[in-house]
Scaffold this motif. Sequence first.
Motif, PDB file in Angstrom:
ATOM      1  N   ASP A 175       0.816  -1.226   0.000  1.00  0.00           N
ATOM      2  CA  ASP A 175       0.000   0.000   0.000  1.00  0.00           C
ATOM      3  C   ASP A 175       0.848   1.274   0.000  1.00  0.00           C
ATOM      4  O   ASP A 175       0.524   2.256  -0.665  1.00  0.00           O
ATOM      5  N   GLY A 193      -0.889  -9.704  11.781  1.00  0.00           N
ATOM      6  CA  GLY A 193      -0.252  -8.561  11.147  1.00  0.00           C
ATOM      7  C   GLY A 193      -0.680  -7.245  11.735  1.00  0.00           C
ATOM      8  O   GLY A 193      -1.687  -7.161  12.440  1.00  0.00           O
ATOM      9  N   HIS A 194       0.073  -6.243  11.441  1.00  0.00           N
ATOM     10  CA  HIS A 194      -0.051  -4.829  11.785  1.00  0.00           C
ATOM     11  C   HIS A 194       1.054  -4.425  12.756  1.00  0.00           C
ATOM     12  O   HIS A 194       1.195  -4.994  13.823  1.00  0.00           O
ATOM     13  N   GLY A 195       1.839  -3.446  12.300  1.00  0.00           N
ATOM     14  CA  GLY A 195       2.877  -2.878  13.164  1.00  0.00           C
ATOM     15  C   GLY A 195       4.085  -3.773  13.372  1.00  0.00           C
ATOM     16  O   GLY A 195       4.899  -3.508  14.257  1.00  0.00           O
ATOM     17  N   PHE A 207     -10.148  -9.780   9.894  1.00  0.00           N
ATOM     18  CA  PHE A 207      -9.093  -9.101  10.664  1.00  0.00           C
ATOM     19  C   PHE A 207      -9.678  -8.721  12.026  1.00  0.00           C
ATOM     20  O   PHE A 207     -10.487  -7.794  12.111  1.00  0.00           O
ATOM     21  N   GLU A 213      -7.370  -6.650   0.843  1.00  0.00           N
ATOM     22  CA  GLU A 213      -8.000  -6.176   2.079  1.00  0.00           C
ATOM     23  C   GLU A 213      -9.143  -5.252   1.698  1.00  0.00           C
ATOM     24  O   GLU A 213      -8.972  -4.342   0.878  1.00  0.00           O
ATOM     25  N   HIS A 271      -4.667  -3.063   0.168  1.00  0.00           N
ATOM     26  CA  HIS A 271      -5.933  -2.593   0.749  1.00  0.00           C
ATOM     27  C   HIS A 271      -6.508  -1.522  -0.167  1.00  0.00           C
ATOM     28  O   HIS A 271      -5.957  -0.427  -0.282  1.00  0.00           O
ATOM     29  N   GLU A 314      -7.181 -13.095  10.718  1.00  0.00           N
ATOM     30  CA  GLU A 314      -5.900 -12.408  10.875  1.00  0.00           C
ATOM     31  C   GLU A 314      -5.951 -11.669  12.204  1.00  0.00           C
ATOM     32  O   GLU A 314      -6.833 -10.825  12.428  1.00  0.00           O
ATOM     33  N   THR A 319      -4.745   4.454   9.706  1.00  0.00           N
ATOM     34  CA  THR A 319      -4.559   3.089   9.245  1.00  0.00           C
ATOM     35  C   THR A 319      -5.660   2.261   9.888  1.00  0.00           C
ATOM     36  O   THR A 319      -6.518   2.817  10.569  1.00  0.00           O
ATOM     37  N   THR A 320      -5.637   0.941   9.670  1.00  0.00           N
ATOM     38  CA  THR A 320      -6.691   0.111  10.251  1.00  0.00           C
ATOM     39  C   THR A 320      -6.423  -0.007  11.747  1.00  0.00           C
ATOM     40  O   THR A 320      -5.601  -0.810  12.172  1.00  0.00           O
ATOM     41  N   ASN A 358       1.261 -10.663   7.598  1.00  0.00           N
ATOM     42  CA  ASN A 358       1.134  -9.626   6.577  1.00  0.00           C
ATOM     43  C   ASN A 358       1.779  -8.350   7.101  1.00  0.00           C
ATOM     44  O   ASN A 358       1.375  -7.824   8.138  1.00  0.00           O
ATOM     45  N   ILE A 359       2.795  -7.908   6.359  1.00  0.00           N
ATOM     46  CA  ILE A 359       3.624  -6.799   6.851  1.00  0.00           C
ATOM     47  C   ILE A 359       3.815  -5.777   5.734  1.00  0.00           C
ATOM     48  O   ILE A 359       4.125  -6.153   4.593  1.00  0.00           O
ATOM     49  N   GLY A 360       3.627  -4.489   6.076  1.00  0.00           N
ATOM     50  CA  GLY A 360       3.732  -3.473   5.046  1.00  0.00           C
ATOM     51  C   GLY A 360       4.565  -2.268   5.425  1.00  0.00           C
ATOM     52  O   GLY A 360       5.693  -2.109   4.959  1.00  0.00           O
TER      53      GLY A 360
END
Length: 240
Positions: free
Chosen positions: A10, A190-192, A132, A71, A44, A152, A101-102, A211-213
């Motif tokens: 993203d 995932g997240h952070g 999620f 997403e 996403h 997730e 962000t989410t 899941n990593i961005g």
Amino acid sequence: MKLRLGVNIDHVATIRNARGGDHPDPVRAAIMAAAAGADGITAHLREDRRHITDNDIDRLMAEIDLPLNLEMAATEEMLDIALRHRPHAACIVPERREERTTEGGLDAAGQQDHLAYFVDELTDAGIRVSLFIEPSERQIDAAVRLGAPVVELHTGRYAHVDGEERTAELKRIADCAALAAKNGIEPHAGHGLTFDNVVPVAAVPQIAELNIGHFLIGEAIFTGLEASVRRMRELMDAAR
Ligand code: PXP
């Protein structure tokens, strides 16, 4: 079981959109991430199209070999897009227009009636649905009732606290991963996640995918995307 890495591209689009135009191209990033060891690409498509665009989704479906995890918010607009493209997976996320962000997980327990329709429509189209959610027993129970094959677990809180609080949060994640797996649901997380905090999560044996961005794309500014993805892969593999 090998732990899969889904690279979220993203924020390549975020940088591109800061100036309009085509550069940097998130599809090129997806191809590089694949070469560096990613097992999937995550994107996403937000209602406000602040990063990924409809054209990016068209191109990702046409140009990458890895499975795409789309997403999406549980809206008719996003459902239509998912059904048109039939990505490998769709991860249903909560979406608030004003958030950066989410920020939290989906309230699968509170929104069960609303979500059931989306889970069923996506599943009927052969798309693997993921929810999620916060790592809580209540949310896992709702995912079981909804018949989602994947959850997730939101690691945002784990990533943002320290010390005993982080230990407690990691335990919640591990307990929920075990509970999901016991109920036949594949847990992802995932997240952070960063180089510094990924290992304990990667070591949770039931977790099948991370899941990593944001961190990977940020780190790529300094070391290049391939090096950034490769390092994350090494840390994840070493944790198993
Ligand atoms: N998983 C989900 C469901 C997300 O919404 C996000 C953020 O878009 C991520 C993983 C990746 O989070 P981060 O960019 O913090 O690595």
